[in-house]
Scaffold this active site. Structure first.
Site, PDB file in Angstrom:
ATOM      1  N   ASP A 172       0.847  -1.198   0.000  1.00  0.00           N
ATOM      2  CA  ASP A 172       0.000   0.000   0.000  1.00  0.00           C
ATOM      3  C   ASP A 172       0.881   1.246   0.000  1.00  0.00           C
ATOM      4  OD1 ASP A 172      -2.403  -1.393   0.154  1.00  0.00           O
ATOM      5  OD2 ASP A 172      -2.592  -1.177   2.325  1.00  0.00           O
ATOM      6  N   MET A 173       0.333   2.358  -0.515  1.00  0.00           N
ATOM      7  CA  MET A 173       1.085   3.616  -0.428  1.00  0.00           C
ATOM      8  C   MET A 173       0.474   4.486   0.661  1.00  0.00           C
ATOM      9  SD  MET A 173       3.703   5.202  -1.290  1.00  0.00           S
ATOM     10  CE  MET A 173       4.379   4.566  -2.816  1.00  0.00           C
ATOM     11  N   GLN A 215      -0.332   6.967  -6.441  1.00  0.00           N
ATOM     12  CA  GLN A 215      -1.441   7.867  -6.104  1.00  0.00           C
ATOM     13  C   GLN A 215      -1.530   8.970  -7.167  1.00  0.00           C
ATOM     14  OE1 GLN A 215       0.601   8.630  -2.499  1.00  0.00           O
ATOM     15  NE2 GLN A 215      -0.899   7.610  -1.193  1.00  0.00           N
ATOM     16  N   ARG A 243      -1.043  -0.770  -8.571  1.00  0.00           N
ATOM     17  CA  ARG A 243      -2.418  -0.364  -8.239  1.00  0.00           C
ATOM     18  C   ARG A 243      -2.455   1.157  -8.367  1.00  0.00           C
ATOM     19  NH1 ARG A 243      -3.710  -0.810  -2.248  1.00  0.00           N
ATOM     20  NH2 ARG A 243      -4.250  -2.979  -2.619  1.00  0.00           N
ATOM     21  N   GLY A 258      -5.521   8.600  -4.156  1.00  0.00           N
ATOM     22  CA  GLY A 258      -4.701   9.045  -3.014  1.00  0.00           C
ATOM     23  C   GLY A 258      -5.614   9.483  -1.887  1.00  0.00           C
ATOM     24  N   ALA A 259      -5.291   9.046  -0.667  1.00  0.00           N
ATOM     25  CA  ALA A 259      -6.223   9.212   0.446  1.00  0.00           C
ATOM     26  C   ALA A 259      -5.701  10.105   1.575  1.00  0.00           C
ATOM     27  CB  ALA A 259      -6.561   7.832   1.023  1.00  0.00           C
ATOM     28  N   THR A 311     -10.721   2.350  -7.821  1.00  0.00           N
ATOM     29  CA  THR A 311     -11.576   3.537  -7.691  1.00  0.00           C
ATOM     30  C   THR A 311     -13.041   3.105  -7.634  1.00  0.00           C
ATOM     31  OG1 THR A 311     -12.166   5.684  -8.703  1.00  0.00           O
ATOM     32  CG2 THR A 311     -11.763   3.866 -10.217  1.00  0.00           C
ATOM     33  N   HIS A 312     -13.875   3.997  -7.067  1.00  0.00           N
ATOM     34  CA  HIS A 312     -15.328   3.777  -7.118  1.00  0.00           C
ATOM     35  C   HIS A 312     -15.974   4.788  -8.042  1.00  0.00           C
ATOM     36  CE1 HIS A 312     -13.648   2.915  -3.106  1.00  0.00           C
ATOM     37  NE2 HIS A 312     -14.176   1.744  -3.380  1.00  0.00           N
ATOM     38  N   ARG A 360     -10.441   7.981   7.302  1.00  0.00           N
ATOM     39  CA  ARG A 360     -10.181   8.355   5.898  1.00  0.00           C
ATOM     40  C   ARG A 360     -11.417   8.112   5.041  1.00  0.00           C
ATOM     41  NH1 ARG A 360      -4.988   6.402   7.071  1.00  0.00           N
ATOM     42  NH2 ARG A 360      -5.299   4.342   6.151  1.00  0.00           N
ATOM     43  N   ARG A 361     -12.159   7.021   5.321  1.00  0.00           N
ATOM     44  CA  ARG A 361     -13.376   6.744   4.534  1.00  0.00           C
ATOM     45  C   ARG A 361     -14.426   7.826   4.794  1.00  0.00           C
ATOM     46  NH1 ARG A 361      -9.920   3.806   3.249  1.00  0.00           N
ATOM     47  NH2 ARG A 361      -9.764   5.526   1.830  1.00  0.00           N
TER      48      ARG A 361
HETATM   49  C1  LIG Z   1      -8.799  -1.098  -3.660  1.00  0.00           C
HETATM   50  C2  LIG Z   1      -8.334   0.252  -3.204  1.00  0.00           C
HETATM   51  C3  LIG Z   1      -7.069   0.371  -2.636  1.00  0.00           C
HETATM   52  C4  LIG Z   1      -6.606   1.624  -2.211  1.00  0.00           C
HETATM   53  N1  LIG Z   1      -5.320   1.754  -1.741  1.00  0.00           N
HETATM   54  C5  LIG Z   1      -4.843   2.967  -1.436  1.00  0.00           C
HETATM   55  C6  LIG Z   1      -3.484   3.165  -1.074  1.00  0.00           C
HETATM   56  O1  LIG Z   1      -2.669   2.226  -1.014  1.00  0.00           O
HETATM   57  N2  LIG Z   1      -3.084   4.436  -0.771  1.00  0.00           N
HETATM   58  C7  LIG Z   1      -3.937   5.511  -0.835  1.00  0.00           C
HETATM   59  O2  LIG Z   1      -3.515   6.645  -0.586  1.00  0.00           O
HETATM   60  N3  LIG Z   1      -5.244   5.336  -1.156  1.00  0.00           N
HETATM   61  C8  LIG Z   1      -5.708   4.107  -1.454  1.00  0.00           C
HETATM   62  N4  LIG Z   1      -7.030   3.970  -1.820  1.00  0.00           N
HETATM   63  C9  LIG Z   1      -7.981   5.089  -1.596  1.00  0.00           C
HETATM   64  C10 LIG Z   1      -8.044   6.013  -2.792  1.00  0.00           C
HETATM   65  O3  LIG Z   1      -6.842   6.717  -2.907  1.00  0.00           O
HETATM   66  C11 LIG Z   1      -9.213   7.011  -2.622  1.00  0.00           C
HETATM   67  O4  LIG Z   1      -9.014   7.763  -1.464  1.00  0.00           O
HETATM   68  C12 LIG Z   1     -10.568   6.378  -2.549  1.00  0.00           C
HETATM   69  O5  LIG Z   1     -10.672   5.255  -3.371  1.00  0.00           O
HETATM   70  C13 LIG Z   1     -11.658   7.390  -2.959  1.00  0.00           C
HETATM   71  O6  LIG Z   1     -11.518   7.755  -4.317  1.00  0.00           O
HETATM   72  P1  LIG Z   1     -12.460   7.144  -5.472  1.00  0.00           P
HETATM   73  O7  LIG Z   1     -11.717   7.283  -6.742  1.00  0.00           O
HETATM   74  O8  LIG Z   1     -12.797   5.755  -5.101  1.00  0.00           O
HETATM   75  O9  LIG Z   1     -13.766   7.928  -5.478  1.00  0.00           O
HETATM   76  P2  LIG Z   1     -14.230   9.320  -4.823  1.00  0.00           P
HETATM   77  O10 LIG Z   1     -13.396  10.460  -5.359  1.00  0.00           O
HETATM   78  O11 LIG Z   1     -14.337   9.157  -3.347  1.00  0.00           O
HETATM   79  O12 LIG Z   1     -15.664   9.403  -5.440  1.00  0.00           O
HETATM   80  C14 LIG Z   1     -15.883   9.563  -6.852  1.00  0.00           C
HETATM   81  C15 LIG Z   1     -17.313   9.182  -7.160  1.00  0.00           C
HETATM   82  O13 LIG Z   1     -17.519   7.801  -6.852  1.00  0.00           O
HETATM   83  C16 LIG Z   1     -18.820   7.585  -6.325  1.00  0.00           C
HETATM   84  N5  LIG Z   1     -18.705   7.060  -4.955  1.00  0.00           N
HETATM   85  C17 LIG Z   1     -17.591   6.951  -4.224  1.00  0.00           C
HETATM   86  N6  LIG Z   1     -17.850   6.413  -3.000  1.00  0.00           N
HETATM   87  C18 LIG Z   1     -19.165   6.194  -2.965  1.00  0.00           C
HETATM   88  C19 LIG Z   1     -20.048   5.670  -1.980  1.00  0.00           C
HETATM   89  N7  LIG Z   1     -19.636   5.286  -0.771  1.00  0.00           N
HETATM   90  N8  LIG Z   1     -21.359   5.571  -2.291  1.00  0.00           N
HETATM   91  C20 LIG Z   1     -21.818   5.959  -3.494  1.00  0.00           C
HETATM   92  N9  LIG Z   1     -21.018   6.487  -4.458  1.00  0.00           N
HETATM   93  C21 LIG Z   1     -19.722   6.609  -4.211  1.00  0.00           C
HETATM   94  C22 LIG Z   1     -19.518   8.926  -6.376  1.00  0.00           C
HETATM   95  O14 LIG Z   1     -20.177   9.038  -7.609  1.00  0.00           O
HETATM   96  C23 LIG Z   1     -18.350   9.907  -6.332  1.00  0.00           C
HETATM   97  O15 LIG Z   1     -18.659  11.169  -6.875  1.00  0.00           O
HETATM   98  C24 LIG Z   1      -7.482   2.745  -2.291  1.00  0.00           C
HETATM   99  C25 LIG Z   1      -8.740   2.621  -2.875  1.00  0.00           C
HETATM  100  C26 LIG Z   1      -9.174   1.410  -3.345  1.00  0.00           C
HETATM  101  C27 LIG Z   1     -10.506   1.329  -4.007  1.00  0.00           C
END
Ligand SMILES: Cc1cc2nc3c(=O)[nH]c(=O)nc-3n(C[C@H](O)[C@H](O)[C@H](O)COP(=O)(O)OP(=O)(O)OC[C@H]3O[C@@H](n4cnc5c(N)ncnc54)[C@H](O)[C@@H]3O)c2cc1C
Length: 297
Positions: free
Chosen positions: A124-125, A153, A174, A178-179, A216-217, A278-279
């Site tokens: 993980d980063m 990230q 991956r 970035g979180a 990403t979501h 963070r979530r």
């Molecule tokens: C498998 C995985 C591993 C990760 N590993 C790392 C890591 O090693 N280091 C790190 O810094 N970060 C990590 N992250 C976190 C990542 O950097 C983001 O902070 C996090 O994924 C939020 O960004 P996003 O692109 O998912 O969407 P967001 O920018 O949060 O959301 C974009 C859009 O997605 C939709 N959405 C998102 N969440 C929801 C929800 N709960 N309900 C409904 N719609 C939603 C909405 O339409 C929203 O506008 C990881 C994420 C994932 C998925």
């Protein structure tokens, strides 16, 4: 500050009582509970990546405990034939205590994982204070173990160069947004620009990289990646989508039904406060969910 630290300490009764709030994002505090969650994902055609929560350990004993938990976890994954690999944070393996010790613990995990059907270990980063050290440790162990890959990230301005380096090494990346809260001198701050940077790097990884994880979501990124792969004739077996446990579970399953490889990041353990925080801070949907579970009690 000391009060907050006491409340959020894993052994505090506050943490124990409020675990039900985190349960949407963290299935449990034990290896068994995490494996149960992955078993359910496997039944729906999804794979997992298990993360033992904890970061920034400041002593050798805690780093050793993390290493032992990973070795135990890998033995249980093998015994129970669960379709998952693991993700690890280097600061939980002692990066801030002794880099050489961290390398040696990581290599023990990589050796053990190499006997599993899915031998891959993701690093993980974390925050930018450890980006260089994390990538240094990655390249160090990658010269001897191929079953390991880093996270990039998209919000960091340095990341296009890190992506090119990973492509050159044939390392599995991956890609996530970035979180962590990072200063504007090193990180892009606005979401449209982060999304643009993400897509540029995703295209590079899809076209020239090695089995990237698109983490990403974000529906706009997911749709753009699907369209790019289709246009370029990149098969669904050449990359995977990765999503977090408890976030958009219906999307996770619909991607799998459409034939994409989907991996779900499943964190577990008693140190869930930082991850949970963070979530909550990144999405209002996650806060609403937690508020609903409070009202429902
Ligand atoms: C498998 C995985 C591993 C990760 N590993 C790392 C890591 O090693 N280091 C790190 O810094 N970060 C990590 N992250 C976190 C990542 O950097 C983001 O902070 C996090 O994924 C939020 O960004 P996003 O692109 O998912 O969407 P967001 O920018 O949060 O959301 C974009 C859009 O997605 C939709 N959405 C998102 N969440 C929801 C929800 N709960 N309900 C409904 N719609 C939603 C909405 O339409 C929203 O506008 C990881 C994420 C994932 C998925």
């Amino acid at each position: 500050m000391a009060v907050i630290e006491r409340l959020l300490a894993p052994e505090s009764s506050f943490q124990t009582r409020f675990f039900f709030l985190a349960k949407r994002f963290v299935p449990g505090e034990t290896i068994a509970s995490a494996l149960d969650a992955v078993r359910l994902l496997n039944a729906d055609g999804l794979t997992g990546t298990l993360d033992f929560l904890g970061e920034d350990v400041t002593n050798v004993e805690d780093a050793t405990r993390t290493r032992d938990t990973y070795l135990d976890m890998l033995a249980q994954i093998e015994r129970e034939a669960i379709r998952t690999n693991v993700s690890v944070k280097l600061t939980a393996l002692g990066l801030l205590v002794d880099e050489a010790l961290c390398v040696s613990y990581l290599e023990q995990i990589l050796d053990r994982a190499s006997h599993l059907p899915d031998p891959f270990v993701r690093i993980d980063m974390e925050g930018s204070s450890v980006t260089d050290a994390t990538l240094r440790v990655f390249e160090n162990v990658f010269s001897r173990h191929r079953n390991v890959g880093p996270v990039v990230q998209a919000y960091l301005k340095r990341s296009p160069a890190d992506v090119e380096r990973a492509i050159e090494l044939h390392a599995r990346v991956r890609l996530c947004k970035g979180a962590y809260a990072e200063p504007a001198t090193i990180a892009i701050a606005d979401m449209p620009s982060i999304r643009k940077a993400y897509l540029r790097m995703a295209e590079a990884l899809l076209g020239r990289g090695t089995y990237p994880g698109i983490a990403t979501h974000d529906p706009r990124i997911i749709d753009a990646v699907k369209a790019y792969a289709r246009q370029q004739g990149i098969g669904k077996d050449r990359f995977e989508f990765q999503l977090l446990y408890g976030v958009r579970p219906e999307l996770q399953r619909s991607l799998a039904r459409d034939g994409y490889n989907v991996r779900v990041y499943v964190p577990f353990g008693t140190h869930w406060a930082g991850y949970f925080y963070r979530r909550l801070t990144e999405r209002k949907e996650n806060v609403f969910f937690v508020l609903r579970s409070l009202v429902a009690r």
